[in-house]
Design an enzyme around this catalytic site. Structure first.
Site, short mmCIF file in Angstrom:
data_model
loop_
_atom_site.label_atom_id
_atom_site.label_comp_id
_atom_site.label_asym_id
_atom_site.label_seq_id
_atom_site.Cartn_x
_atom_site.Cartn_y
_atom_site.Cartn_z
CG ASP A 229 32.46 19.29 -36.58
OD1 ASP A 229 31.40 18.68 -36.75
OD2 ASP A 229 32.90 19.60 -35.45
C1 GLC Z 1 31.86 18.24 -32.54
C2 GLC Z 1 30.59 18.56 -33.22
C3 GLC Z 1 30.34 20.03 -33.34
C4 GLC Z 1 30.86 20.76 -32.11
C5 GLC Z 1 32.36 20.59 -32.08
C6 GLC Z 1 32.98 21.27 -30.85
O1 GLC Z 1 32.49 17.14 -33.02
O2 GLC Z 1 30.32 17.91 -34.46
O3 GLC Z 1 28.93 20.24 -33.51
O4 GLC Z 1 30.51 22.12 -32.18
O5 GLC Z 1 32.74 19.22 -32.10
O6 GLC Z 1 32.58 20.62 -29.69
#
Ligand code: GLC
Length: 752
Positions: A229
């Site tokens: 993430d």
């Molecule tokens: C975020 C989220 C994830 C998302 C990523 C990109 O922090 O937890 O679900 O896809 O960043 O935006």
């Protein structure tokens, strides 16, 4: 691309560049070898393409795309085909925007309704989540676009999400928090999984070798790639060693330098790096975007978003046949600013810039000129605005029917933080209370990402939960309220009466470093139904404008499966869709088990008077629990109850069956209780041969009398729970020679 040839030609620096994202949305490119960058973007309910360098860089400022209903709504459809179509349409949009990976679906469990990001997740049940999530994945990938199934795993709270440890037992993890991912990995073969920020039992997930390699890859056979993430990597070298393939986003040159140095100093085996590169190159090669992609039909997608919301909205209450409404008759007062400024999606990374938002007020005005509107409250205020409230009450006094729109302001419910209450804003609660004093025909429409407390539940005639219904929220809401569409949504999560009724209410979010899953497997309906606890609305519940009858339950049992068939009949006057659910009660396992667990479901469209036969097939896994000591799934021989219901608390048909399963024999030791030996015929025969017979044949001491066998073949000591509740080693104290026990243990552990 010849992956191995390309890998062999990559320099160490180039490899190090590839395992770190180029920026927020692209993988790195290696022009020298024709390795092109892949673009990835959110999100689960619509494309959030943030195009750096083209003036689009704000989290809420992305390329216009169709905003589909949030997962918290679509999960109530219990419709596999709907999820395939949802994935396919988002995949089509991604393809047309040259996006190669969609960062979704979000399939974490809704452990508590206070979870800030629950709007983006499907359910409290792992089977419903896994089966529908798998269809979404198949849909997206049918468009030659990949996915990132997220967030793996046990990412069930937003506060301190980058560091908090989900402290959870292995059995709870396997049966609830990993299960949806397991179903999706094994049935839909997703391109990538997104590893979540949090820890599990103290280990950061991006560095969790047991999670990413032992379980995901070695046990489940996952062949795809894994990414972190955003900002989830704390130690990139350790992450690659654990099996993480892509750090998102990369930290630029420092990321590359770190990995090069780690390999050169022997901190990181280049073979582990090569494995990551191989998996990444496979996805990069598979999902290259088209040079000139086809545009997609936005109005067709909008209509599809409307139908998905139609299929999923839940009719919770409908007394005195308040609904459906005829907007041509009399006057309908539409009260609530959410009718004019609806909440139709969640905040944070899943945010979509909608192509065509139709509000409930817009849609009502399209349908009828017998509607009057008053905002009634200000979403940006907590306190009641007297003039707004007075105008709303005046409108309600004049009207034949009142439809009041209630829900949370955007700022109350978003990715990144959790909720501390399920109560609606005070000004909305006060307004509703006053409205019930001036009109007896009130329908409440809820626009919420999660359950709310409803102290007023018996004061209104009808309640409809639209959750966050996407850009077609307006059309879909009136489709249901006017009966143009017969509601068929069934709750994918329990609505508790109070937040304090939830099993984790005293501990959730209380410790910045540890989230302790003390409720174990008793989460959601597994908790409420096992405790026969009052709830506002149970898991699986939903009303219709017609009625359904369930008959002719039959089961066929063979060595491999249990086949369950039954009929569903539409006994009402209009077409509708039933959602039969199959629950299993386990009476065979002598361990804690929930009262019932969902084991299959269907969505069945029926014309008035029509009957259809439904067949569910259950396999061993549907009767299994996870035995931590043996690290494997075990199904116990004995009785099970099969229940077919219209909700987890509305059983229409049931049948008790007896099943026999073979299990891997488990280790017998001096700590094995006599009870366990008695309950296993093979062990019991061996115990008689190795222990009882040799001991009871010699002499008649008091102890030996304990082991005499009476004329019915009953052994005295085994009739007394005082003794059968003893481990083998305690029998020595009863005078039993230890060598007899050791002989038995040796034979028992070598039995076939
Ligand atoms: C975020 C989220 C994830 C998302 C990523 C990109 O922090 O937890 O679900 O896809 O960043 O935006």
């Amino acid at each position: 691309m010849d992956i191995n040839k390309t890998l062999s030609e990559l320099t160490l620096t180039e490899k190090a560049a590839l395992v770190s994202g180029k920026n927020n949305w692209y993988t790195a490119k290696i022009d020298r070898l024709g390795i092109h960058p892949l673009m990835m973007t959110d999100g689960p309910s619509g494309l959030r393409k943030v195009e750096p360098g083209k003036g689009i860089s704000d989290i809420n400022d992305s390329v216009p795309a169709v905003c589909f209903p949030a997962a918290s709504l679509t999960a109530n459809s219990f419709n596999r085909d709907l999820f395939f179509q949802l994935g396919a349409l988002i995949g089509e949009e991604a393809r047309s925007e040259r996006v190669s990976l969609v960062l979704g679906p979000g399939v974490n469990m809704k452990r508590t309704p206070a979870g800030g990001r629950n709007f983006e997740y499907l359910s409290e049940d792992p089977l419903l989540t896994g089966v529908l999530g798998a269809e979404y994945v198949k849909g997206v990938q049918s468009q030659n676009v990949g996915v990132a199934v997220k967030h793996f795993a046990a990412n069930n709270r937003e506060n301190q999400r980058f560091t908090v440890s989900s402290d959870v037992s292995e059995r709870t993890l396997r049966e609830l928090y990993l299960r949806a991912f397991e179903i999706i990995v094994k049935t839909a073969n997703p391109d990538t999984l997104m590893i979540s920020y949090n820890k599990i039992n103290g280990t950061l997930n991006t560095q969790n070798y047991h999670l990413i390699t032992d379980v995901l890859r070695d046990e489940w056979g996952y062949q795809g790639a894994t990414m972190s993430d955003w900002g989830g990597v704390a130690d990139h070298t350790a992450a690659i060693r654990a099996g993480l393939d892509l750090e998102m986003p990369g930290k630029g040159q420092p990321s590359t330098d770190e990995i090069v140095l780690a390999v050169k100093t022997g901190k990181l085996d280049e073979g582990a790096l090569d494995n990551a590169i191989r998996r990444l190159l496979t996805i990069i090669d598979r999902r290259q975007p088209d040079a000139n992609p086809e545009p997609y039909d936005q109005s067709k997608h909008h209509e599809a978003a409307r139908k998905m919301a139609d299929e999923s909205i839940v009719l919770l209450r409908n007394t005195h046949n308040e609904l459906p409404l005829d907007l041509a008759k009399g006057t309908t007062a539409i009260i609530g600013q959410l009718a004019d400024k609806p909440r139709f999606q969640g905040g944070g990374s899943s945010h979509v810039n909608p192509v065509h938002l139709v509000t409930p007020l817009d849609a009502a005005n399209q349908l009828s000129d017998h509607v009057i509107y008053q905002p009634g409250y200000d979403l940006d205020q907590l306190d009641t605005e007297p003039t707004l409230e007075a105008a709303a009450l005046e409108a309600a006094k004049q009207a034949d029917h009142v439809v009041v729109f209630l829900g949370y302001p955007e700022s109350w419910e978003s990715e990144g933080f959790d909720k501390t209450s399920l109560q609606l804003p005070d000004n909305q609660s006060e307004l509703l209370s006053d409205l019930t004093d001036v009109n007896d025909h009130i329908t409440v429409v809820l626009e919420t990402g999660a359950p709310v407390e409803m102290p007023w539940v018996h004061d209104v005639n009808a309640i409809v939960e639209t959750y966050l219904a996407g850009e077609a929220v307006g059309e879909a809401t009136w489709d249901i309220l006017t009966g143009a569409v017969n509601p068929s949504g069934h709750l994918a999560e329990t609505f508790p009466v109070l937040l304090s009724d939830t099993p984790m209410s005293m501990t959730f979010d209380q410790d910045p470093n540890h989230e302790i899953y003390s409720e174990g497997i008793f989460m959601g309906y597994r908790f409420y139904n096992s405790h026969e606890m009052r709830v506002l609305y149970p898991f699986g519940y939903g009303l219709s404008y017609t009625a359904f009858e369930y008959t002719h339950l039959q089961t066929e049992i063979d060595d491999e499966k249990v086949q369950v068939t039954f009929n569903v009949t539409n006994t009402g006057e209009r077409t509708g869709q039933a959602v039969p659910q199959l629950y299993v009660a386990n009476h065979a396992t002598h361990r804690p088990v929930p009262a019932t667990e969902l084991r299959n479901f269907a969505k069945v469209a029926l014309k008035a008077g029509e009957t259809k036969t439904v067949t569910f097939t259950l396999t061993r896994r549907d009767f299994s629990w996870y035995r931590t000591g043996k690290h494997m799934w075990e199904a116990d021989s004995g009785d099970y109850e099969l229940m077919i219901g219209a909700s987890s608390r509305d059983t229409r048909l049931q049948q008790r069956i007896t099943l026999t399963f073979e299990n891997e024999p488990h280790e017998i030791s001096e700590n094995t209780y006599l009870n366990e030996i008695i309950s296993d015929p093979t062990l019991m025969a061996l115990f008689m041969k190795d222990v009882v017979t040799p001991f009871s044949d010699h002499g008649s001491t008091t102890e030996q009398q304990l082991f005499t066998v009476d004329q019915n073949g009953k052994v005295a000591i085994l009739q007394n729970p005082l003794f059968t509740n003893m481990p083998l080693r305690a029998l020595v104290a009863q005078g039993l020679p230890n060598q007899l026990i050791q002989t038995f243990i040796r034979h028992a552990n070598n039995r076939e």
